[in-house]
Write a protein that holds these residues in place. Structure first.
Motif, short mmCIF file in Angstrom:
data_model
loop_
_atom_site.label_atom_id
_atom_site.label_comp_id
_atom_site.label_asym_id
_atom_site.label_seq_id
_atom_site.Cartn_x
_atom_site.Cartn_y
_atom_site.Cartn_z
N SER A 42 42.11 -1.03 -6.03
CA SER A 42 41.10 -1.28 -7.04
C SER A 42 40.61 -2.73 -6.98
CB SER A 42 41.67 -0.98 -8.43
OG SER A 42 40.73 -1.27 -9.44
N GLU A 43 41.54 -3.67 -6.83
CA GLU A 43 41.13 -5.08 -6.74
C GLU A 43 40.34 -5.34 -5.46
OE1 GLU A 43 42.94 -9.62 -6.65
OE2 GLU A 43 44.27 -7.93 -7.06
N SER A 46 36.88 -4.17 -6.04
CA SER A 46 36.22 -5.03 -7.02
C SER A 46 35.80 -6.35 -6.39
CB SER A 46 37.15 -5.29 -8.20
OG SER A 46 37.47 -4.09 -8.87
N ARG A 47 36.65 -6.89 -5.53
CA ARG A 47 36.32 -8.14 -4.85
C ARG A 47 35.11 -7.98 -3.94
NH1 ARG A 47 39.17 -13.25 -5.59
NH2 ARG A 47 41.01 -12.72 -6.81
#
Length: 236
Positions: A42-43, A46-47
């Motif tokens: 998820s990160e 998102s990044r």
């Protein structure tokens, strides 16, 4: 009646006792690692989304400035500042994505270790497992769908697979923006269009090579520092 010969029935190590508490603890840890891996993905997305948003905003802003200023000195200064911000965001994004990849590798190592514990309690279930129960680099790569050790494939195959990763994809875009920034700076200092293009191309290639080398060195250093407790039987 014949007496039993010494050593006829040697003591064999029995598998650990299967208890509900033991299974519950292992399963809880397994689910915790699964949740951590989900957060890593998820990160990562998102990044990448954040970087693409910044890049899109920069392109739109420069397009509006070009219509107003007609590529005057103000536009050049603004382009240098805006593209510098994009490059900065891109560089830190690539760095964070590489770190997240190593964290994901670490989590898979832990899941392999737990899977080994399951197999110790129920060895007959091994034939039903697809992922590995060894926590060395070979076992982790097998669980991730890469059944070989790093460096065993050809350089072309390794490079092609490396380009498919998120850090490599973002790096190509960051290197391209860096090349454009270098070309704009060169032209701002009086360089001709041909020289500016050469400067931009050199910057693009240099960024890809340098960051690729640094990412690969960081990964192999991480893999070298692994301390597997259950290595593969054929690992050297």
């Amino acid at each position: 009646m014949a007496s039993e010969q010494p050593g006829a029935h040697e003591a064999r190590p029995s598998p650990p006792e299967v208890s509900s508490a033991r299974l519950q603890i292992l399963a809880t840890e397994h689910w915790s690692l699964l949740a951590t891996r989900s957060l890593i993905y998820s990160e990562s997305f998102s990044r990448v989304s954040l970087f693409l948003t910044v890049l899109t905003g920069a392109v739109v802003g420069l397009a509006l400035l070009a219509q107003v200023g007609h590529f005057n000195s103000t536009f050049v200064v603004a382009a240098i500042l805006i593209l510098s911000v994009v490059v900065f965001v891109g560089v830190v994004t690539v760095g964070r994505l590489s770190a997240l990849n190593r964290e994901n590798f670490f989590v898979v190592e832990g899941m392999n270790r737990l899977r080994h514990a399951y197999l110790e309690m129920q060895p007959d279930l091994e034939k039903y497992f697809v992922a590995s129960g060894q926590d060395d680099i070979r076992g982790v790569l097998l669980s991730m769908g890469l059944p070989r050790t790093p460096g065993s494939a050809s350089a072309f195959t390794n490079a092609f697979e490396g380009l498919q990763t998120l850090p490599a994809m973002v790096l190509v875009v960051v290197a391209l923006v860096s090349g454009v920034l270098a070309a704009v700076i060169a032209e701002a200092f009086g360089a001709t269009t041909g020289v500016a293009i050469v400067v931009g191309a050199i910057t693009f290639v240099a960024m890809n090579i340098s960051f690729g080398f640094l990412a690969q060195r960081a990964f192999f250093r991480f893999a070298k520092n692994m301390a597997p407790r259950f290595p593969s039987a054929d690992s050297t």
